[in-house]
Design a protein around this motif. Sequence first.
Motif, PDB file in Angstrom:
ATOM      1  N   VAL A  91       0.837  -1.205   0.000  1.00 23.51           N
ATOM      2  CA  VAL A  91       0.000   0.000   0.000  1.00 23.51           C
ATOM      3  C   VAL A  91       0.870   1.252   0.000  1.00 23.51           C
ATOM      4  O   VAL A  91       0.579   2.218  -0.714  1.00 23.51           O
ATOM      5  N   ILE A  92       1.967   1.249   0.762  1.00 26.56           N
ATOM      6  CA  ILE A  92       2.854   2.413   0.810  1.00 26.56           C
ATOM      7  C   ILE A  92       3.498   2.650  -0.557  1.00 26.56           C
ATOM      8  O   ILE A  92       3.586   3.785  -1.026  1.00 26.56           O
ATOM      9  N   VAL A  93       3.934   1.577  -1.219  1.00 24.21           N
ATOM     10  CA  VAL A  93       4.500   1.720  -2.569  1.00 24.21           C
ATOM     11  C   VAL A  93       3.439   2.251  -3.532  1.00 24.21           C
ATOM     12  O   VAL A  93       3.716   3.134  -4.349  1.00 24.21           O
ATOM     13  N   ALA A  94       2.223   1.727  -3.436  1.00 19.91           N
ATOM     14  CA  ALA A  94       1.143   2.198  -4.312  1.00 19.91           C
ATOM     15  C   ALA A  94       0.853   3.681  -4.072  1.00 19.91           C
ATOM     16  O   ALA A  94       0.599   4.426  -5.024  1.00 19.91           O
ATOM     17  N   LEU A  95       0.898   4.103  -2.812  1.00 22.23           N
ATOM     18  CA  LEU A  95       0.710   5.532  -2.522  1.00 22.23           C
ATOM     19  C   LEU A  95       1.821   6.369  -3.149  1.00 22.23           C
ATOM     20  O   LEU A  95       1.558   7.438  -3.709  1.00 22.23           O
ATOM     21  N   GLY A  96       3.048   5.890  -3.056  1.00 17.72           N
ATOM     22  CA  GLY A  96       4.169   6.604  -3.676  1.00 17.72           C
ATOM     23  C   GLY A  96       4.002   6.723  -5.176  1.00 17.72           C
ATOM     24  O   GLY A  96       4.242   7.781  -5.766  1.00 17.72           O
ATOM     25  N   MET A  97       3.583   5.630  -5.820  1.00 17.33           N
ATOM     26  CA  MET A  97       3.345   5.666  -7.268  1.00 17.33           C
ATOM     27  C   MET A  97       2.199   6.606  -7.599  1.00 17.33           C
ATOM     28  O   MET A  97       2.276   7.359  -8.575  1.00 17.33           O
ATOM     29  N   GLY A  98       1.167   6.578  -6.783  1.00 18.82           N
ATOM     30  CA  GLY A  98       0.024   7.460  -7.009  1.00 18.82           C
ATOM     31  C   GLY A  98       0.396   8.925  -6.867  1.00 18.82           C
ATOM     32  O   GLY A  98      -0.029   9.770  -7.667  1.00 18.82           O
ATOM     33  N   ILE A  99       1.193   9.230  -5.856  1.00 14.51           N
ATOM     34  CA  ILE A  99       1.638  10.612  -5.653  1.00 14.51           C
ATOM     35  C   ILE A  99       2.515  11.061  -6.822  1.00 14.51           C
ATOM     36  O   ILE A  99       2.377  12.176  -7.335  1.00 14.51           O
ATOM     37  N   ALA A 100       3.424  10.186  -7.265  1.00 12.35           N
ATOM     38  CA  ALA A 100       4.284  10.531  -8.400  1.00 12.35           C
ATOM     39  C   ALA A 100       3.447  10.761  -9.659  1.00 12.35           C
ATOM     40  O   ALA A 100       3.704  11.693 -10.427  1.00 12.35           O
ATOM     41  N   LEU A 101       2.451   9.925  -9.878  1.00 14.45           N
ATOM     42  CA  LEU A 101       1.577  10.074 -11.040  1.00 14.45           C
ATOM     43  C   LEU A 101       0.770  11.368 -10.946  1.00 14.45           C
ATOM     44  O   LEU A 101       0.643  12.100 -11.931  1.00 14.45           O
ATOM     45  N   LEU A 102       0.253  11.654  -9.764  1.00 14.77           N
ATOM     46  CA  LEU A 102      -0.511  12.892  -9.561  1.00 14.77           C
ATOM     47  C   LEU A 102       0.377  14.115  -9.783  1.00 14.77           C
ATOM     48  O   LEU A 102      -0.042  15.087 -10.429  1.00 14.77           O
ATOM     49  N   ASN A 103       1.609  14.068  -9.274  1.00 14.24           N
ATOM     50  CA  ASN A 103       2.555  15.169  -9.515  1.00 14.24           C
ATOM     51  C   ASN A 103       2.788  15.364 -11.005  1.00 14.24           C
ATOM     52  O   ASN A 103       2.882  16.493 -11.492  1.00 14.24           O
ATOM     53  N   ASP A 104       2.890  14.261 -11.732  1.00 14.20           N
ATOM     54  CA  ASP A 104       3.124  14.332 -13.173  1.00 14.20           C
ATOM     55  C   ASP A 104       1.906  14.905 -13.895  1.00 14.20           C
ATOM     56  O   ASP A 104       2.039  15.769 -14.764  1.00 14.20           O
ATOM     57  N   ILE A 105       0.736  14.446 -13.541  1.00 16.64           N
ATOM     58  CA  ILE A 105      -0.491  14.922 -14.182  1.00 16.64           C
ATOM     59  C   ILE A 105      -0.703  16.421 -13.920  1.00 16.64           C
ATOM     60  O   ILE A 105      -1.077  17.176 -14.820  1.00 16.64           O
TER      61      ILE A 105
END
Length: 115
Positions: A91-105
Motif C-alpha cells: 500500500v505504501i509503494v502504491a501511494l508513492g506511485m500514485g503521488i508521483a503520477l498525480l505530480n506528473d499529471i
Amino acid sequence: MAEPDPEEKIDSTFRNGSLTAAGIILGFSLNFIGRWVSNPNDWSRIDIVPMVFLTIGIAIQVKVFADLLARDSLIAAKYDRSRRLFLIGLVIVALGMGIALLNDILGLGSMQMLG
C-alpha cells in the motif's frame, strides 16, 4: 472458544506460493523505482515525497521477503505477521506511485512518469 496454537504451522507449498508472489511484486517495485530514478529529467523538491513513500514501502517488502525465507516462517503466527506487513508495504509503494503520477499529471514535478 479455543486459543490458537502458538506453534501451528502452515504448509510449505502455501508459503512458497506467497514467497513467489512477494518476490514478483518486490521485483516490480524495484523495477519501477529504478526506471523512475534513471529518468534524465531534473529532480525537484516535490519528487522527494513519492520517493520517500517508495523507499519505505520497498524496504518493508524486502524485510518481509527475508522473513519469508527464514525457516521459522512456517509458523502460522509469523507467516500472518509477514503477510500483513507485506500488504502494508504494498500500500505504501502504491501511494508513492500514485503521488508521483498525480505530480506528473498536475505538472508539479520534473520527473515525468508519463513520458
